[in-house]
Design a protein around this motif. Sequence first.
Motif, PDB file in Angstrom:
ATOM      1  N   ASP A 182       5.900   6.835  -7.061  1.00 16.69           N
ATOM      2  CA  ASP A 182       6.910   5.886  -7.253  1.00 16.69           C
ATOM      3  C   ASP A 182       8.422   6.643  -7.044  1.00 16.69           C
ATOM      4  O   ASP A 182       9.574   5.904  -6.891  1.00 16.69           O
ATOM      5  CB  ASP A 182       6.824   5.388  -8.686  1.00 16.69           C
ATOM      6  CG  ASP A 182       5.853   4.425  -8.912  1.00 16.69           C
ATOM      7  OD1 ASP A 182       5.295   3.977  -7.669  1.00 16.69           O
ATOM      8  OD2 ASP A 182       5.283   4.284  -9.983  1.00 16.69           O
ATOM      9  N   TYR A 183       8.547   7.866  -7.093  1.00 10.79           N
ATOM     10  CA  TYR A 183       9.696   8.489  -7.360  1.00 10.79           C
ATOM     11  C   TYR A 183      10.133   9.613  -6.207  1.00 10.79           C
ATOM     12  O   TYR A 183      11.209   9.744  -5.529  1.00 10.79           O
ATOM     13  CB  TYR A 183      10.229   9.051  -8.540  1.00 10.79           C
ATOM     14  CG  TYR A 183      10.270   7.977  -9.533  1.00 10.79           C
ATOM     15  CD1 TYR A 183      11.494   7.484  -9.823  1.00 10.79           C
ATOM     16  CD2 TYR A 183       9.253   7.555 -10.429  1.00 10.79           C
ATOM     17  CE1 TYR A 183      11.679   6.410 -10.648  1.00 10.79           C
ATOM     18  CE2 TYR A 183       9.078   6.712 -11.217  1.00 10.79           C
ATOM     19  CZ  TYR A 183      10.611   6.186 -11.449  1.00 10.79           C
ATOM     20  OH  TYR A 183      10.411   4.899 -12.342  1.00 10.79           O
ATOM     21  N   ALA A 184       9.161  10.342  -5.933  1.00 11.93           N
ATOM     22  CA  ALA A 184       9.057  11.310  -4.728  1.00 11.93           C
ATOM     23  C   ALA A 184       8.861  10.581  -3.261  1.00 11.93           C
ATOM     24  O   ALA A 184       9.387  10.957  -2.351  1.00 11.93           O
ATOM     25  CB  ALA A 184       8.007  12.429  -4.891  1.00 11.93           C
ATOM     26  N   LYS A 185       8.237   9.307  -3.354  1.00 12.02           N
ATOM     27  CA  LYS A 185       8.118   8.479  -2.422  1.00 12.02           C
ATOM     28  C   LYS A 185       7.237   9.393  -1.057  1.00 12.02           C
ATOM     29  O   LYS A 185       7.471   9.180   0.111  1.00 12.02           O
ATOM     30  CB  LYS A 185       9.372   7.966  -1.641  1.00 12.02           C
ATOM     31  CG  LYS A 185      10.476   7.313  -2.508  1.00 12.02           C
ATOM     32  CD  LYS A 185       9.792   6.042  -3.170  1.00 12.02           C
ATOM     33  CE  LYS A 185      10.833   5.379  -4.228  1.00 12.02           C
ATOM     34  NZ  LYS A 185      10.071   4.071  -4.591  1.00 12.02           N
ATOM     35  N   VAL A 186       6.123  10.134  -1.576  1.00 10.00           N
ATOM     36  CA  VAL A 186       5.173  10.682  -0.923  1.00 10.00           C
ATOM     37  C   VAL A 186       4.506   9.685  -0.170  1.00 10.00           C
ATOM     38  O   VAL A 186       3.606   8.809  -0.902  1.00 10.00           O
ATOM     39  CB  VAL A 186       4.350  11.730  -1.594  1.00 10.00           C
ATOM     40  CG1 VAL A 186       3.202  12.129  -0.774  1.00 10.00           C
ATOM     41  CG2 VAL A 186       5.346  12.703  -2.112  1.00 10.00           C
ATOM     42  N   GLY A 187       4.251   9.905   1.048  1.00  7.60           N
ATOM     43  CA  GLY A 187       3.569   8.715   2.151  1.00  7.60           C
ATOM     44  C   GLY A 187       2.105   9.369   1.914  1.00  7.60           C
ATOM     45  O   GLY A 187       1.667  10.407   1.647  1.00  7.60           O
ATOM     46  N   TYR A 188       1.298   8.393   2.593  1.00  6.18           N
ATOM     47  CA  TYR A 188      -0.329   8.396   2.805  1.00  6.18           C
ATOM     48  C   TYR A 188      -0.567   9.787   3.392  1.00  6.18           C
ATOM     49  O   TYR A 188      -1.479  10.876   2.719  1.00  6.18           O
ATOM     50  CB  TYR A 188      -0.888   7.540   3.388  1.00  6.18           C
ATOM     51  CG  TYR A 188      -2.331   7.612   3.521  1.00  6.18           C
ATOM     52  CD1 TYR A 188      -3.202   7.188   2.542  1.00  6.18           C
ATOM     53  CD2 TYR A 188      -3.036   8.132   4.795  1.00  6.18           C
ATOM     54  CE1 TYR A 188      -4.428   7.646   2.780  1.00  6.18           C
ATOM     55  CE2 TYR A 188      -4.207   8.205   4.914  1.00  6.18           C
ATOM     56  CZ  TYR A 188      -5.113   8.051   3.822  1.00  6.18           C
ATOM     57  OH  TYR A 188      -6.333   8.069   4.060  1.00  6.18           O
ATOM     58  N   PHE A 189      -0.044  10.288   4.435  1.00  8.39           N
ATOM     59  CA  PHE A 189      -0.614  11.230   5.247  1.00  8.39           C
ATOM     60  C   PHE A 189       0.049  12.568   4.692  1.00  8.39           C
ATOM     61  O   PHE A 189      -0.843  13.716   4.735  1.00  8.39           O
ATOM     62  CB  PHE A 189       0.211  11.397   6.630  1.00  8.39           C
ATOM     63  CG  PHE A 189      -0.375  10.342   7.443  1.00  8.39           C
ATOM     64  CD1 PHE A 189      -1.852  10.199   7.974  1.00  8.39           C
ATOM     65  CD2 PHE A 189       0.253   8.997   7.561  1.00  8.39           C
ATOM     66  CE1 PHE A 189      -2.483   9.209   8.537  1.00  8.39           C
ATOM     67  CE2 PHE A 189      -0.323   8.089   8.469  1.00  8.39           C
ATOM     68  CZ  PHE A 189      -1.699   7.922   9.117  1.00  8.39           C
ATOM     69  N   LYS A 190       1.230  12.770   3.781  1.00  9.99           N
ATOM     70  CA  LYS A 190       1.564  13.860   3.063  1.00  9.99           C
ATOM     71  C   LYS A 190       0.403  14.129   2.051  1.00  9.99           C
ATOM     72  O   LYS A 190       0.270  15.132   1.581  1.00  9.99           O
ATOM     73  CB  LYS A 190       2.998  13.877   2.856  1.00  9.99           C
ATOM     74  CG  LYS A 190       3.443  14.842   2.030  1.00  9.99           C
ATOM     75  CD  LYS A 190       4.819  14.914   1.816  1.00  9.99           C
ATOM     76  CE  LYS A 190       5.622  15.100   3.106  1.00  9.99           C
ATOM     77  NZ  LYS A 190       7.060  15.161   2.765  1.00  9.99           N
ATOM     78  N   ARG A 191       0.261  12.983   1.296  1.00 14.34           N
ATOM     79  CA  ARG A 191      -0.748  12.921   0.042  1.00 14.34           C
ATOM     80  C   ARG A 191      -1.866  13.647   0.505  1.00 14.34           C
ATOM     81  O   ARG A 191      -2.517  14.505  -0.214  1.00 14.34           O
ATOM     82  CB  ARG A 191      -0.967  11.466  -0.516  1.00 14.34           C
ATOM     83  CG  ARG A 191      -1.874  11.427  -1.625  1.00 14.34           C
ATOM     84  CD  ARG A 191      -1.704  10.347  -2.259  1.00 14.34           C
ATOM     85  NE  ARG A 191      -2.040   9.105  -1.503  1.00 14.34           N
ATOM     86  CZ  ARG A 191      -3.438   8.559  -1.562  1.00 14.34           C
ATOM     87  NH1 ARG A 191      -4.461   9.256  -2.119  1.00 14.34           N
ATOM     88  NH2 ARG A 191      -3.531   7.473  -0.887  1.00 14.34           N
ATOM     89  N   TYR A 252      -9.951   9.419  -3.485  1.00 14.99           N
ATOM     90  CA  TYR A 252      -8.602   9.582  -3.058  1.00 14.99           C
ATOM     91  C   TYR A 252      -8.058   9.446  -1.971  1.00 14.99           C
ATOM     92  O   TYR A 252      -6.815   9.569  -1.436  1.00 14.99           O
ATOM     93  CB  TYR A 252      -8.347  11.405  -3.502  1.00 14.99           C
ATOM     94  CG  TYR A 252      -6.938  11.805  -4.100  1.00 14.99           C
ATOM     95  CD1 TYR A 252      -6.576  11.797  -4.853  1.00 14.99           C
ATOM     96  CD2 TYR A 252      -6.138  12.215  -3.006  1.00 14.99           C
ATOM     97  CE1 TYR A 252      -5.275  12.168  -5.454  1.00 14.99           C
ATOM     98  CE2 TYR A 252      -4.788  12.571  -3.297  1.00 14.99           C
ATOM     99  CZ  TYR A 252      -4.375  12.750  -4.528  1.00 14.99           C
ATOM    100  OH  TYR A 252      -3.144  13.213  -5.010  1.00 14.99           O
ATOM    101  N   TYR A 253      -8.945   9.522  -0.870  1.00 17.29           N
ATOM    102  CA  TYR A 253      -8.547   9.273   0.720  1.00 17.29           C
ATOM    103  C   TYR A 253      -8.381   7.639   0.847  1.00 17.29           C
ATOM    104  O   TYR A 253      -7.670   7.440   1.999  1.00 17.29           O
ATOM    105  CB  TYR A 253      -9.598   9.592   1.597  1.00 17.29           C
ATOM    106  CG  TYR A 253      -9.852  11.234   1.638  1.00 17.29           C
ATOM    107  CD1 TYR A 253      -9.154  12.000   2.498  1.00 17.29           C
ATOM    108  CD2 TYR A 253     -10.688  11.890   0.762  1.00 17.29           C
ATOM    109  CE1 TYR A 253      -9.180  13.452   2.487  1.00 17.29           C
ATOM    110  CE2 TYR A 253     -10.750  13.332   0.894  1.00 17.29           C
ATOM    111  CZ  TYR A 253     -10.137  14.148   1.633  1.00 17.29           C
ATOM    112  OH  TYR A 253     -10.149  15.275   1.880  1.00 17.29           O
ATOM    113  N   LYS A 254      -8.497   6.836  -0.070  1.00 18.70           N
ATOM    114  CA  LYS A 254      -8.224   5.603   0.165  1.00 18.70           C
ATOM    115  C   LYS A 254      -6.755   5.291   0.005  1.00 18.70           C
ATOM    116  O   LYS A 254      -5.959   5.930  -0.854  1.00 18.70           O
ATOM    117  CB  LYS A 254      -8.881   4.508  -1.158  1.00 18.70           C
ATOM    118  CG  LYS A 254     -10.351   4.585  -1.126  1.00 18.70           C
ATOM    119  CD  LYS A 254     -10.965   3.713  -2.043  1.00 18.70           C
ATOM    120  CE  LYS A 254     -12.545   3.664  -2.163  1.00 18.70           C
ATOM    121  NZ  LYS A 254     -13.260   2.920  -3.369  1.00 18.70           N
ATOM    122  N   PRO A 255      -6.104   4.368   0.778  1.00 15.64           N
ATOM    123  CA  PRO A 255      -4.760   4.177   0.987  1.00 15.64           C
ATOM    124  C   PRO A 255      -4.093   3.484  -0.428  1.00 15.64           C
ATOM    125  O   PRO A 255      -3.030   3.966  -0.978  1.00 15.64           O
ATOM    126  CB  PRO A 255      -4.417   3.206   2.185  1.00 15.64           C
ATOM    127  CG  PRO A 255      -5.735   3.321   2.899  1.00 15.64           C
ATOM    128  CD  PRO A 255      -6.683   3.771   2.301  1.00 15.64           C
TER     129      PRO A 255
END
Length: 294
Positions: A182-191, A252-255
Amino acid sequence: MAYDTDKQHPIIPRERLDFGLDGDIPKYWFGGDPFKTRFFDAMSLIFPPGEKFFMTTVRDFRDRITDPKLLQDIKDFNRQEAQHSMVHNQYNDRLRQQGIDVDYLTGWLDKLLFDNYRSRFSREYTLAITAALEHFTAIGAHPMFDKRDILRDAHPNVRAMYAWHAIEEVEHKGVAYDVMIDYAKVGYFKRIGALLHASVMFPYVISFFQNYMLKQDGFSRMERAKMRLKGLYWLFKPTGFAAPIYKHYFPYYKPNYHPWQEVDQPGYEEWLAAFNRNRDPVEASEGMRASLAL
């Protein structure tokens, strides 16, 4: 990412608990088995520098947060993590008394996390590593306290320390994740990249610490190799220690994944009911084990 569910629990810091860690606990407290004992001792050594890293990476984004509930959750998360560090440091003093070079190992990890990761990677990525490692600590509770009672041969005071730690991981498992999304706005691929990174780093550090301690205990390279073969079978056989972790790791790999979609650690409610009677963490651990055996 607001995720309201009846699976979510309040984050309750439990302070000034007495686990009796200054009592008569054998060196190899897990059924006399050096491999199993040092496996868990390695995790105890990891926690103080690791939890300092967790708190730091969440704090990086605190000034951006406006949601009062999340701000309170972060405050309680920090209090829980600080207590975890304090108790594990108390336990780690026992390792010092056994001749283990605790300061070398914790210093090595501190340099990895703060001098290496914090200088090489973005603040968003280091928070993503925290969220991934929080995933490991939350799902790692599942095999420790299910009906198999895999810690039955462990000393009750040390077993209680890990039970309490696991309970509180259940309560705050969504905090770093919510800040990350919500705040760092980390996207799927970085996560997911951070999860893959943590999936290599976390077991490597445990293995390195464990082997270092067994070497300091005086076991030869051949003795340690034999222990490792037997111990890895205990860990990874189909009914082994790690078996319940697998199905909880991959979601955890689910979008659209969120930690509160996960089922609770077995025994959470039973531990809480037992603890609330007398605030005795050893009694709570044993009460939980007894209820799960029914």
